[in-house]
Write a protein that holds these residues in place. Structure first.
Motif, short mmCIF file in Angstrom:
data_model
loop_
_atom_site.label_atom_id
_atom_site.label_comp_id
_atom_site.label_asym_id
_atom_site.label_seq_id
_atom_site.Cartn_x
_atom_site.Cartn_y
_atom_site.Cartn_z
N MET A 1 0.84 -1.18 0.00
CA MET A 1 0.00 0.00 0.00
C MET A 1 0.88 1.24 0.00
O MET A 1 1.70 1.43 0.90
CB MET A 1 -0.90 0.00 1.24
CG MET A 1 -1.99 1.06 1.22
SD MET A 1 -2.95 1.11 2.75
CE MET A 1 -2.05 2.39 3.63
N LYS A 2 0.73 2.11 -1.00
CA LYS A 2 1.58 3.28 -1.13
C LYS A 2 1.06 4.45 -0.27
O LYS A 2 -0.14 4.59 -0.07
CB LYS A 2 1.66 3.71 -2.59
CG LYS A 2 2.32 2.68 -3.50
CD LYS A 2 2.36 3.17 -4.95
CE LYS A 2 3.00 2.14 -5.86
NZ LYS A 2 3.00 2.58 -7.28
N PHE A 3 2.01 5.27 0.21
CA PHE A 3 1.65 6.45 0.97
C PHE A 3 2.82 7.43 0.94
O PHE A 3 3.91 7.10 0.43
CB PHE A 3 1.28 6.10 2.41
CG PHE A 3 2.45 5.66 3.27
CD1 PHE A 3 2.94 6.47 4.28
CD2 PHE A 3 3.05 4.42 3.07
CE1 PHE A 3 3.99 6.06 5.07
CE2 PHE A 3 4.11 4.01 3.86
CZ PHE A 3 4.58 4.84 4.86
N SER A 4 2.59 8.63 1.42
CA SER A 4 3.65 9.64 1.47
C SER A 4 4.21 9.73 2.88
O SER A 4 3.45 9.93 3.84
CB SER A 4 3.10 11.00 1.03
OG SER A 4 4.11 12.00 1.13
N GLY A 36 7.22 -0.69 6.85
CA GLY A 36 7.23 0.40 5.89
C GLY A 36 8.57 0.51 5.17
O GLY A 36 9.63 0.26 5.77
N TYR A 37 8.54 0.89 3.87
CA TYR A 37 9.76 0.99 3.06
C TYR A 37 9.67 2.23 2.16
O TYR A 37 8.58 2.62 1.73
CB TYR A 37 9.94 -0.25 2.19
CG TYR A 37 10.06 -1.54 2.96
CD1 TYR A 37 11.30 -2.00 3.37
CD2 TYR A 37 8.93 -2.28 3.30
CE1 TYR A 37 11.42 -3.18 4.09
CE2 TYR A 37 9.04 -3.46 4.01
CZ TYR A 37 10.29 -3.91 4.41
OH TYR A 37 10.39 -5.07 5.13
N MET A 47 10.81 1.16 12.68
CA MET A 47 9.50 1.01 13.31
C MET A 47 9.25 2.07 14.37
O MET A 47 8.11 2.51 14.56
CB MET A 47 9.38 -0.39 13.93
CG MET A 47 9.29 -1.51 12.90
SD MET A 47 7.88 -1.33 11.79
CE MET A 47 6.53 -1.58 12.93
N GLN A 48 10.32 2.51 15.07
CA GLN A 48 10.13 3.52 16.10
C GLN A 48 9.73 4.87 15.51
O GLN A 48 9.22 5.75 16.22
CB GLN A 48 11.39 3.68 16.96
CG GLN A 48 12.62 4.18 16.22
CD GLN A 48 13.49 3.07 15.69
OE1 GLN A 48 13.01 1.97 15.43
NE2 GLN A 48 14.78 3.34 15.57
N PRO A 52 4.67 6.02 15.30
CA PRO A 52 4.15 7.34 15.68
C PRO A 52 3.60 8.11 14.48
O PRO A 52 2.62 8.85 14.61
CB PRO A 52 5.37 8.04 16.28
CG PRO A 52 6.27 6.94 16.73
CD PRO A 52 6.07 5.85 15.73
N PHE A 53 4.23 7.94 13.31
CA PHE A 53 3.77 8.62 12.10
C PHE A 53 2.35 8.15 11.75
O PHE A 53 1.48 8.97 11.43
CB PHE A 53 4.73 8.33 10.94
CG PHE A 53 4.28 8.92 9.63
CD1 PHE A 53 4.57 10.25 9.32
CD2 PHE A 53 3.57 8.16 8.71
CE1 PHE A 53 4.15 10.80 8.11
CE2 PHE A 53 3.16 8.70 7.51
CZ PHE A 53 3.43 10.03 7.21
N LEU A 54 2.12 6.85 11.81
CA LEU A 54 0.80 6.31 11.49
C LEU A 54 -0.24 6.80 12.50
O LEU A 54 -1.39 7.11 12.13
CB LEU A 54 0.83 4.78 11.49
CG LEU A 54 1.64 4.12 10.36
CD1 LEU A 54 1.73 2.61 10.59
CD2 LEU A 54 1.01 4.41 9.00
N TYR A 55 0.13 6.88 13.75
CA TYR A 55 -0.81 7.32 14.79
C TYR A 55 -1.17 8.80 14.64
O TYR A 55 -2.22 9.23 15.11
CB TYR A 55 -0.23 7.06 16.18
CG TYR A 55 -0.65 5.74 16.77
CD1 TYR A 55 -1.50 5.68 17.86
CD2 TYR A 55 -0.20 4.54 16.24
CE1 TYR A 55 -1.89 4.48 18.42
CE2 TYR A 55 -0.58 3.32 16.78
CZ TYR A 55 -1.43 3.30 17.87
OH TYR A 55 -1.82 2.10 18.40
N ARG A 56 -0.31 9.57 13.98
CA ARG A 56 -0.62 10.99 13.77
C ARG A 56 -1.52 11.21 12.56
O ARG A 56 -2.06 12.30 12.39
CB ARG A 56 0.69 11.80 13.60
CG ARG A 56 1.52 11.91 14.86
CD ARG A 56 2.61 12.96 14.69
NE ARG A 56 3.55 12.62 13.64
CZ ARG A 56 4.68 11.95 13.84
NH1 ARG A 56 4.99 11.53 15.06
NH2 ARG A 56 5.50 11.68 12.83
#
Length: 245
Positions: A1-4, A36-37, A47-48, A52-56
């Protein structure tokens, strides 16, 4: 799944890790994990930083979890007698709008058999409000098995444990850090297993990486074992969607 990711093109990929029965060493379930890559280099996002990025970004979190469940439903079809474990982030439960979208887009389309094959994991630190407790009860009423993840990671609200009807308790990896060398830590671990078992829950020991740890958690009485000693995460490739002629 792509994302920025911070201005860079990136993608999320799913992996699975087996959970084994402590008594028979048979595969009981597979947890779906996210990694994530960076798209251009395939370098991993730490992962650290990723979590947090996903939770924001609640919308990305919602999209990711819905896609995980849709893809993981294939595991239920491929392995009828093996459960599929998915982490559900706190914001998806605490926010009414997100929770409704999550149910409509990911959970409600599942068949009764698929729902019974899923284990929805909710981190201990996300269970801080009556709203989340109510959502846990709601999901159970819809046929899902619910696990408290990372129990003992810090929040450790035993009152919530007694108020909320969890089916499974996953003991946090940090609880094994000083075992078996520290007698107090070993006794504490076994006391937690006994306490959780008294509520009728299945107990999972996370982070088992050595044979000594494996022998200890079996002695302590856990039901399931998860860790690198028995299984490393393997990349999960969803089956291609069939199209009509």
């Amino acid at each position: 799944m792509k994302f920025s990711y911070l201005g860079n093109k990136a993608y999320l990929s799913w992996y699975t890790q087996d959970l084994l029965t402590a008594s028979l060493d048979t595969v009981y379930g597979r947890e779906v994990l996210c990694r994530g890559y960076f798209l251009e280099t395939d370098l991993a996002i730490p992962m650290q930083d990723l979590i947090p990025f996903l939770y924001r970004d609640n919308q990305l979190l919602l999209k990711m979890t819905c896609q995980q469940i849709k893809d993981a439903a294939q595991l239920c079809q491929q392995s009828e007698h093996i459960t599929t474990w998915i982490n559900i982030a706190g914001p998806l439960l605490a926010d009414q709008n997100l929770f409704e979208k999550f149910c409509i887009n990911a959970l409600y389309p599942l068949t009764v058999r698929e729902r019974q094959s899923f284990v929805l994991e909710i981190c201990e630190n996300d269970i801080k409000s009556n709203v989340v407790v109510e959502r846990v009860s709601f999901l159970k009423s819809k046929g899902f098995v619910i696990a408290m993840d990372d129990f003992g990671s810090g929040y450790s609200n035993l009152l919530r444990l007694s108020e909320t009807q969890f089916d499974i308790i996953k003991l946090d990896i940090k609880l094994l850090d000083r075992i078996p060398n520290d007698i107090w830590a070993a006794s504490f671990y076994r006391d937690i297993v006994n306490l959780c078992s008294s509520s009728g829950c299945m107990i999972v020991s996370e982070g088992v990486e050595t044979q000594i740890q494996s022998d200890f958690v079996r002695w302590a009485g856990v039901d399931l074992i998860q860790g690198f000693l028995y299984a490393i995460p393997k990349k999960f490739l969803p089956l291609p969607i069939k199209t009509g002629l």
